[in-house]
Enzyme design. Structure first.
Site, PDB file in Angstrom:
ATOM      1  N   GLY A  48     -13.189  -4.318  -7.156  1.00  0.00           N
ATOM      2  CA  GLY A  48     -13.426  -4.950  -5.858  1.00  0.00           C
ATOM      3  C   GLY A  48     -12.298  -4.779  -4.864  1.00  0.00           C
ATOM      4  O   GLY A  48     -12.396  -5.217  -3.725  1.00  0.00           O
ATOM      5  N   HIS A  49     -11.205  -4.115  -5.261  1.00  0.00           N
ATOM      6  CA  HIS A  49     -10.022  -4.005  -4.387  1.00  0.00           C
ATOM      7  C   HIS A  49      -9.444  -2.600  -4.457  1.00  0.00           C
ATOM      8  O   HIS A  49      -8.388  -2.410  -5.049  1.00  0.00           O
ATOM      9  CB  HIS A  49      -8.979  -5.023  -4.828  1.00  0.00           C
ATOM     10  CG  HIS A  49      -7.922  -5.292  -3.805  1.00  0.00           C
ATOM     11  ND1 HIS A  49      -6.725  -4.629  -3.771  1.00  0.00           N
ATOM     12  CD2 HIS A  49      -7.884  -6.171  -2.779  1.00  0.00           C
ATOM     13  CE1 HIS A  49      -5.987  -5.096  -2.783  1.00  0.00           C
ATOM     14  NE2 HIS A  49      -6.661  -6.031  -2.171  1.00  0.00           N
ATOM     15  N   PHE A  50      -9.931  -1.647  -3.933  1.00  0.00           N
ATOM     16  CA  PHE A  50     -11.182  -1.469  -3.205  1.00  0.00           C
ATOM     17  C   PHE A  50     -11.929  -0.353  -3.893  1.00  0.00           C
ATOM     18  O   PHE A  50     -11.306   0.602  -4.327  1.00  0.00           O
ATOM     19  CB  PHE A  50     -10.899  -1.095  -1.752  1.00  0.00           C
ATOM     20  CG  PHE A  50     -10.085  -2.135  -1.028  1.00  0.00           C
ATOM     21  CD1 PHE A  50     -10.708  -3.255  -0.486  1.00  0.00           C
ATOM     22  CD2 PHE A  50      -8.717  -2.020  -0.917  1.00  0.00           C
ATOM     23  CE1 PHE A  50      -9.969  -4.207   0.193  1.00  0.00           C
ATOM     24  CE2 PHE A  50      -7.973  -2.979  -0.242  1.00  0.00           C
ATOM     25  CZ  PHE A  50      -8.589  -4.076   0.309  1.00  0.00           C
TER      26      PHE A  50
END
Length: 150
Positions: A48-50
């Protein structure tokens, strides 16, 4: 003094996915530490990052410095062990944090942390993180030690 992952896990309570120290290269109890975090694409935060450009969150670099600090701060103090379930070692302050470049999968994060003050309640440190000799992050850290009630 060097520590492998077993020695690290004997000294601090963190476990996957929050254990952010893989190896200790040098440690002077109560004074300083040089520790390593191998940054793998398989880290859970990268999804999620990224997803299009994976970058290690700066707050996790700071957390890795705090974990390294916990490893050396009480090595010779029989009364304090951060891995003890009755003791909590909290990161309570971060000053002057600067992030110089992104940390990405494949990097080996070298954490150099020096004690500025260690007591039974509050500890202060100066930390630097480098990759291939280049500074990626630095900060002043403050941690508190608390005895937990049953």
């Amino acid at each position: 003094m060097e520590l492998d992952i077993k020695g690290i896990m004997d000294r601090i309570p963190h476990r996957y996915p929050m254990l952010l120290i893989d190896r200790v290269l040098e440690m002077v109890p109560g004074k300083s530490i040089v520790a390593i975090k191998n940054v793998s694409f398989n880290e859970p935060f990268f999804s999620g990052h990224f997803p299009h450009h994976p970058v290690m969150p700066g707050v996790l670099i700071i957390e890795a410095m705090a974990q390294a600090a916990a490893l050396f701060s009480f090595e010779n103090d029989c009364g304090v062990n951060p891995a003890d379930k009755k003791i909590a070692y909290y990161l309570v302050g971060v000053d002057g944090a600067r992030f110089r470049r992104p940390v990405v999968p494949g990097d080996q994060l070298r954490l150099d942390v020096v004690a500025e003050r260690i007591s039974r309640t509050i500890c202060k440190y100066a930390g630097k993180a480098t990759v291939d000799g280049q500074l990626v992050a630095e900060a002043k850290l403050m941690c508190a030690i608390r005895v937990l009630e049953d």
